[in-house]
Design a protein around this motif. Structure first.
Motif, PDB file in Angstrom:
ATOM      1  N   SER A 151      49.467  38.338  22.915  1.00 50.23           N
ATOM      2  CA  SER A 151      50.725  37.675  23.268  1.00 50.23           C
ATOM      3  C   SER A 151      51.943  38.536  23.012  1.00 50.23           C
ATOM      4  O   SER A 151      53.072  38.080  23.186  1.00 50.23           O
ATOM      5  N   ASP A 152      51.730  39.764  22.574  1.00 47.74           N
ATOM      6  CA  ASP A 152      52.885  40.640  22.314  1.00 47.74           C
ATOM      7  C   ASP A 152      53.392  41.255  23.617  1.00 47.74           C
ATOM      8  O   ASP A 152      52.927  40.920  24.716  1.00 47.74           O
ATOM      9  N   GLU A 153      54.344  42.163  23.499  1.00 44.08           N
ATOM     10  CA  GLU A 153      54.966  42.762  24.692  1.00 44.08           C
ATOM     11  C   GLU A 153      53.960  43.555  25.518  1.00 44.08           C
ATOM     12  O   GLU A 153      54.040  43.588  26.756  1.00 44.08           O
ATOM     13  N   LEU A 168      48.996  51.524  25.769  1.00 39.55           N
ATOM     14  CA  LEU A 168      49.901  52.147  26.751  1.00 39.55           C
ATOM     15  C   LEU A 168      49.207  53.281  27.506  1.00 39.55           C
ATOM     16  O   LEU A 168      49.428  53.455  28.703  1.00 39.55           O
ATOM     17  N   ALA A 169      48.363  54.045  26.797  1.00 42.63           N
ATOM     18  CA  ALA A 169      47.640  55.129  27.474  1.00 42.63           C
ATOM     19  C   ALA A 169      46.664  54.558  28.508  1.00 42.63           C
ATOM     20  O   ALA A 169      46.510  55.102  29.624  1.00 42.63           O
ATOM     21  N   LYS A 170      45.966  53.437  28.152  1.00 43.08           N
ATOM     22  CA  LYS A 170      45.039  52.805  29.099  1.00 43.08           C
ATOM     23  C   LYS A 170      45.778  52.280  30.325  1.00 43.08           C
ATOM     24  O   LYS A 170      45.335  52.473  31.477  1.00 43.08           O
ATOM     25  N   LEU A 171      46.936  51.634  30.103  1.00 43.73           N
ATOM     26  CA  LEU A 171      47.751  51.130  31.210  1.00 43.73           C
ATOM     27  C   LEU A 171      48.252  52.285  32.079  1.00 43.73           C
ATOM     28  O   LEU A 171      48.301  52.179  33.303  1.00 43.73           O
ATOM     29  N   SER A 225      49.663  41.602  31.888  1.00 45.66           N
ATOM     30  CA  SER A 225      49.632  40.498  32.854  1.00 45.66           C
ATOM     31  C   SER A 225      50.520  40.790  34.058  1.00 45.66           C
ATOM     32  O   SER A 225      50.136  40.547  35.222  1.00 45.66           O
ATOM     33  N   SER A 226      51.712  41.324  33.786  1.00 48.02           N
ATOM     34  CA  SER A 226      52.618  41.661  34.885  1.00 48.02           C
ATOM     35  C   SER A 226      52.018  42.751  35.767  1.00 48.02           C
ATOM     36  O   SER A 226      52.168  42.710  37.006  1.00 48.02           O
TER      37      SER A 226
END
Length: 669
Positions: free
Chosen positions: A342-344, A318-321, A350-351
């Motif tokens: 393949s997790d959330e 999440l920090a990288k995103l 991908s989104s």
């Protein structure tokens, strides 16, 4: 961090809550069990103590049922016994008491005390000592002597009830009656060692510092582990209850909670009580509290480790995103998320990449459209500026015409208003002149009347002056007459004195003549009396004359003061008459001038009417011209506003296109 805090708080709070609940629940249960256990202990101790007290009551009953003792007591009370027999009976009673005393080592002394002081009957003592009959005045003796044969238990005393007691004792009394008459005769007193009770109670343990005491109805200590506390107030209050059953309560004393268990005794008004600190009774439960805090520390460590791994597994991607999205926020649309899962979080990556692709294509299309809009906005702006310049010149010219017509209409309106105002003011001036003429005529008439009144006033004032002058002269003559009267009174006074002297001489001569001069003496005495009366009358007349003289002097002084005032008044009246005459002359000339001014104003009013009609015509023409000019100016202003609005829209479109171009330049595609 939020996930870490959730794990940490939930685990630690749950462990601490369960531990503290267990601690307080076990503490409460132990308190209840200790209270029940202590109640049973106190109940058994009370039963044993009552059994012991009943044994002492049984001993006292032996004195009532012992016939030998009763016979000796009856013989001891007989007044006709000789001294030897009396001493023998006394020794028999004393030996009886001594035998009971030696048979029971818990009894300190036994005393047989008479209820009244009699020379032959003395107290019978065994182990005790009473000097004279001082015990009759004590409170405990009065309390015991009022009973009707039942046993009375006396509160313990450090020094006993009799003299020479070396340790704390408590007392038991019973009334003994005369076997012959049935009246109260003696008081049987047992002084029982307090250690008999306290030693037995000290063997009962309630905690480490708990204590068992006996108190009376007023909470005074009867028995205590501390012998020095006897006869003092017990520091722990006990609930007052009429019930004979055992009771318990929790007392708050100096921030310390104490368990208090008590039971009333049946044979006396005493109560046996056990007091122990609650903290000491439940100290074993502190282990639960210690275990609770240790488990809480362990739970904190486990929760910290679990929270760290969870935060690292979820927080890292999440920090990288978040960092990549900040780069996209700065305009870098080339960033992409490299996370295969393949997790959330993988689906979110991908989104994010698809969203960045879509935004890149949209920015390229928008950049091309913005360039075309910017070119069109430039052409539209040039055309709008030319139209606005032409409309502005037309509007300025039309506005100048409209302003001139408006100014002319305004000035004409002002002239008409001023003419109307002048006409109104002229009419007011005419009316005011007419009113002033009427007022002036009235003033002239009043001035003439004032002049007539002033003439009459001068005549009357002159007459008053003459009368005042005549009064002054008459008062002066009266003053002279008063002086003459005073001289006559002086002559009469001298004559009275001479008459007195002559009457005195006549009296002396009559006295010399003897009997022949008695008649003359009477006449001389009457003459003397008349002379005295004349003297008194002359003195009265003299006083009246003096008063008249004083009042005449004051009158003369007042008239002399008033005479100059009358003269000044006459001068003032004459001056006022001259002023009234001058006013009358001025008012005649003012009336003539006022009539001339009224005629001139009437002519001016007629000219004003003609000027007013001319100004009204000018104002009407000016208003029509102004209305036409304003209509043309309004149309010109509308055209100018439209042109200016078109220019503003063109400029806004150009600025928007430029801003859009600059915004799109920030993105890297």
């Amino acid at each position: 961090m939020k996930l870490f805090l959730i794990f940490f708080i939930c685990i630690v709070v749950l462990v601490v809550a369960v531990g503290l609940f267990s601690y307080y629940q076990s503490k409460s249960i132990i308190e209840e069990k200790m209270a029940v256990s202590t109640e049973q202990t106190i109940s058994e101790a009370a039963d044993k103590l009552e059994l012991m007290l009943k044994n002492y009551e049984a001993i006292s009953m032996q004195f009532l049922t012992d016939n030998t003792f009763k016979t000796s007591l009856r013989n001891y009370m007989e007044p006709n016994e000789n001294a030897y027999e009396k001493l023998t009976r006394f020794k028999e009673l004393s030996d009886k008491l001594q035998s009971y005393l030696l048979g029971n080592n818990t009894i300190f002394s036994i005393s047989l005390l008479p209820l009244e002081e009699k020379g032959e009957v003395k107290p019978v003592l065994a182990g005790s000592n009473f000097s004279n009959f001082d015990f009759l005045k004590t409170d405990w003796f009065k309390l015991a002597s009022e009973s009707d044969g039942q046993v009375i238990w006396l509160d313990s005393k450090k020094t006993g009830f009799s003299e020479g007691v070396r340790e704390p004792v408590f007392g038991m009394t019973r009334i003994l009656t005369d076997p012959l008459t049935g009246k109260k005769a003696f008081l049987l007193l047992f002084e029982i060692k307090l250690s008999t009770i306290s030693d037995g109670l000290s063997k009962i343990k309630i905690g480490d510092t708990g204590q068992i005491v006996i108190v009376d109805s007023e909470n005074n200590l009867i028995s205590s582990p501390n012998a020095e506390a006897v006869e003092t107030k017990f520091d722990t209050p006990l609930n007052q209850s009429d019930s004979d059953s055992t009771g318990s309560s929790i007392a708050e004393l100096d921030s310390n909670r104490k368990l208090v268990v008590y039971k009333p005794m049946k044979v006396s008004d005493w109560r046996i009580a056990a007091v122990a600190p609650v903290k000491e009774l439940v100290k074993e439960t502190s282990r639960i509290q210690t275990v609770t805090w240790v488990m809480a520390l362990i739970a904190m460590a486990v929760a910290g480790i679990a929270g760290f791994f969870v935060a690292r597994m979820i927080g890292g991607p999440l920090a990288k995103l978040r960092n990549l999205m900040k780069e996209g926020e700065r305009g870098n649309l080339t960033v992409r998320m490299n996370y295969s899962s393949s997790d959330e979080i993988g689906q979110l990556s991908s989104s994010f990449n698809e969203m960045m692709e879509q935004i890149t294509r949209l920015v390229k299309q928008t950049n091309d459209s913005a360039s075309e809009v910017l070119r069109t906005a430039g052409e539209l702006l040039n055309a709008s500026k030319k139209t606005a310049v032409s409309a502005k010149e037309i509007a300025v010219a039309t506005e100048e015409i409209a302003n001139g017509a408006s100014s002319l209409a305004i000035e004409a309106e002002k002239g008409s208003s001023l003419t109307n105002e002048i006409g109104g003011q002229m009419r007011q001036v005419v009316e005011s002149n007419m009113e002033m003429g009427g007022s002036a005529a009235v003033v002239q008439q009043e001035s003439e009347r004032g002049t007539t009144y002033m003439s009459d006033l001068i005549i009357k004032t002159n007459a008053t002056e003459e009368m005042t002058r005549s009064m002054v002269e008459k008062v002066d003559r009266l003053k002279d007459s008063t002086s003459s009267i005073r001289k006559i009174l002086e002559v009469l006074n001298n004559m009275t004195k001479q008459t007195n002297i002559l009457s005195l001489n006549a009296t002396i001569e009559a006295a010399r003549a003897g009997a022949a001069g008695k008649g003359f003496m009477v006449v001389a005495d009457e003459i003397r009396k008349l002379a005295e009366q004349s003297k008194q009358s002359i003195e009265v007349v003299g006083q009246i004359t003096e008063t008249i003289q004083t009042e005449i002097d004051e009158t003369v002084s007042a008239l002399s003061t008033a005479y100059p005032v009358f003269q000044e008044q006459i001068l003032s009246v004459k001056e006022a008459e001259q002023i009234f005459k001058q006013v009358q002359g001025h008012m005649s000339s003012f009336v003539v001038q006022l009539e001339s001014a009224t005629q001139s104003i009437q002519l001016l009013d007629q000219s004003q009417l003609v000027l007013n009609e001319a100004m009204t015509n000018v104002s009407a023409v000016s208003e029509e011209s102004s209305a036409t000019s304003q209509e043309v100016a309004s149309l010109s202003n509308e055209q100018l506003n439209v042109s200016e609005g078109l220019v503003r829209l063109s400029e806004s479109l150009e600025q928007l296109s430029t801003s859009l171009q600059q915004s799109l330049d920030k993105f890297r595609v």
